[in-house]
Design a protein around this motif. Structure first.
Motif, short mmCIF file in Angstrom:
data_model
loop_
_atom_site.label_atom_id
_atom_site.label_comp_id
_atom_site.label_asym_id
_atom_site.label_seq_id
_atom_site.Cartn_x
_atom_site.Cartn_y
_atom_site.Cartn_z
N PHE A 1 6.86 21.41 -0.76
CA PHE A 1 5.83 22.40 -1.04
C PHE A 1 6.52 23.75 -1.06
N LEU A 2 5.97 24.71 -1.80
CA LEU A 2 6.60 26.03 -1.94
C LEU A 2 5.64 27.13 -1.50
N ASP A 3 6.20 28.18 -0.91
CA ASP A 3 5.38 29.34 -0.56
C ASP A 3 5.27 30.28 -1.77
N ASP A 4 4.67 31.43 -1.59
CA ASP A 4 4.45 32.38 -2.68
C ASP A 4 5.76 32.95 -3.24
N ASN A 5 6.84 32.82 -2.48
CA ASN A 5 8.15 33.31 -2.91
C ASN A 5 9.05 32.19 -3.42
N GLU A 6 8.44 31.02 -3.70
CA GLU A 6 9.18 29.85 -4.21
C GLU A 6 10.15 29.27 -3.18
N LYS A 7 9.95 29.55 -1.90
CA LYS A 7 10.78 28.99 -0.84
C LYS A 7 10.09 27.74 -0.30
N PRO A 8 10.83 26.67 -0.04
CA PRO A 8 10.20 25.46 0.49
C PRO A 8 9.63 25.70 1.88
N ASN A 9 8.43 25.15 2.09
CA ASN A 9 7.78 25.31 3.40
C ASN A 9 7.04 24.05 3.86
N GLY A 10 7.37 22.94 3.25
CA GLY A 10 6.75 21.67 3.61
C GLY A 10 7.27 20.57 2.72
N THR A 11 6.79 19.37 2.96
CA THR A 11 7.29 18.19 2.25
C THR A 11 6.16 17.24 1.93
N LEU A 12 6.24 16.63 0.75
CA LEU A 12 5.37 15.52 0.37
C LEU A 12 6.26 14.35 0.02
N ILE A 13 6.02 13.23 0.67
CA ILE A 13 6.76 11.99 0.40
C ILE A 13 5.73 10.89 0.23
N VAL A 14 5.88 10.07 -0.79
CA VAL A 14 5.02 8.91 -0.95
C VAL A 14 5.90 7.67 -0.89
N VAL A 15 5.55 6.78 0.05
CA VAL A 15 6.30 5.54 0.26
C VAL A 15 5.37 4.34 0.15
N GLU A 16 5.96 3.22 -0.19
CA GLU A 16 5.24 1.95 -0.15
C GLU A 16 5.57 1.28 1.17
N ALA A 17 4.54 0.88 1.90
CA ALA A 17 4.74 0.26 3.21
C ALA A 17 3.67 -0.80 3.43
N LYS A 18 3.96 -1.74 4.32
CA LYS A 18 3.03 -2.82 4.64
C LYS A 18 1.93 -2.36 5.58
N MET B 1 0.85 -1.17 0.00
CA MET B 1 0.00 0.00 0.00
C MET B 1 0.89 1.24 0.00
N LEU B 2 0.40 2.26 -0.67
CA LEU B 2 1.13 3.54 -0.69
C LEU B 2 0.61 4.45 0.42
N TYR B 3 1.53 5.24 0.97
CA TYR B 3 1.20 6.21 2.00
C TYR B 3 1.81 7.56 1.62
N ALA B 4 1.00 8.60 1.74
CA ALA B 4 1.48 9.96 1.51
C ALA B 4 1.81 10.58 2.87
N VAL B 5 3.03 11.08 2.99
CA VAL B 5 3.48 11.77 4.19
C VAL B 5 3.45 13.25 3.85
N ILE B 6 2.60 14.00 4.54
CA ILE B 6 2.36 15.40 4.23
C ILE B 6 2.79 16.23 5.44
N CYS B 7 3.81 17.07 5.25
CA CYS B 7 4.40 17.81 6.37
C CYS B 7 4.42 19.30 6.07
N ASN B 8 4.21 20.09 7.11
CA ASN B 8 4.37 21.54 7.03
C ASN B 8 5.52 21.94 7.94
N ASP B 9 6.34 22.86 7.44
CA ASP B 9 7.48 23.34 8.23
C ASP B 9 7.02 24.31 9.31
N LYS B 10 7.78 24.34 10.40
CA LYS B 10 7.57 25.37 11.41
C LYS B 10 7.94 26.72 10.80
N LYS B 11 7.26 27.74 11.24
CA LYS B 11 7.53 29.10 10.77
C LYS B 11 8.98 29.48 11.12
#
Length: 96
Positions: free
Chosen positions: A41-58, A1-11
């Motif tokens: 993920f990118l903010d309005d100034n094209e700076k990274p502000n989060g992460t999306l990772i998709v992994v296969e896991a049991k 099964m695939l899992y999406a890991v969705i993260c937001n950075d601290k300010k």
């Protein structure tokens, strides 16, 4: 099964992201075929502000382990993290 890991950075933690990025990329590469894709993920100034990772896991617990072992997570970069089951329905290269 695939899992999406969705993260937001601290300010105001871009410096943490930039400092840890080489370790993060090495970690993702070490996952081999377990990692399906990843990127920031990118903010309005094209700076990274989060992460999306998709992994296969049991299981959700296995996916959580991958997420928690990410150097970004260990460094305290993320304000929050969600892990959701995900199905790759369109443009899945494994089905081409």
């Amino acid at each position: 099964m695939l899992y999406a890991v969705i993260c937001n950075d601290k300010k105001d933690h871009l410096h943490v992201r930039l400092d840890i990025r080489p370790k993060h990329l090495d970690y993702l590469k070490s996952l081999g075929k377990t990692l399906k894709f990843a990127g920031p993920f990118l903010d309005d100034n094209e700076k990274p502000n989060g992460t999306l990772i998709v992994v296969e896991a049991k299981s959700l617990q296995e996916a959580e382990g991958y997420a928690q072992n990410d150097p970004y997570a260990k460094a305290g970069l993320f304000s929050d993290m969600k892990i959701r089951r995900w199905r790759w329905s369109v443009n899945n290269p494994e089905e081409a």
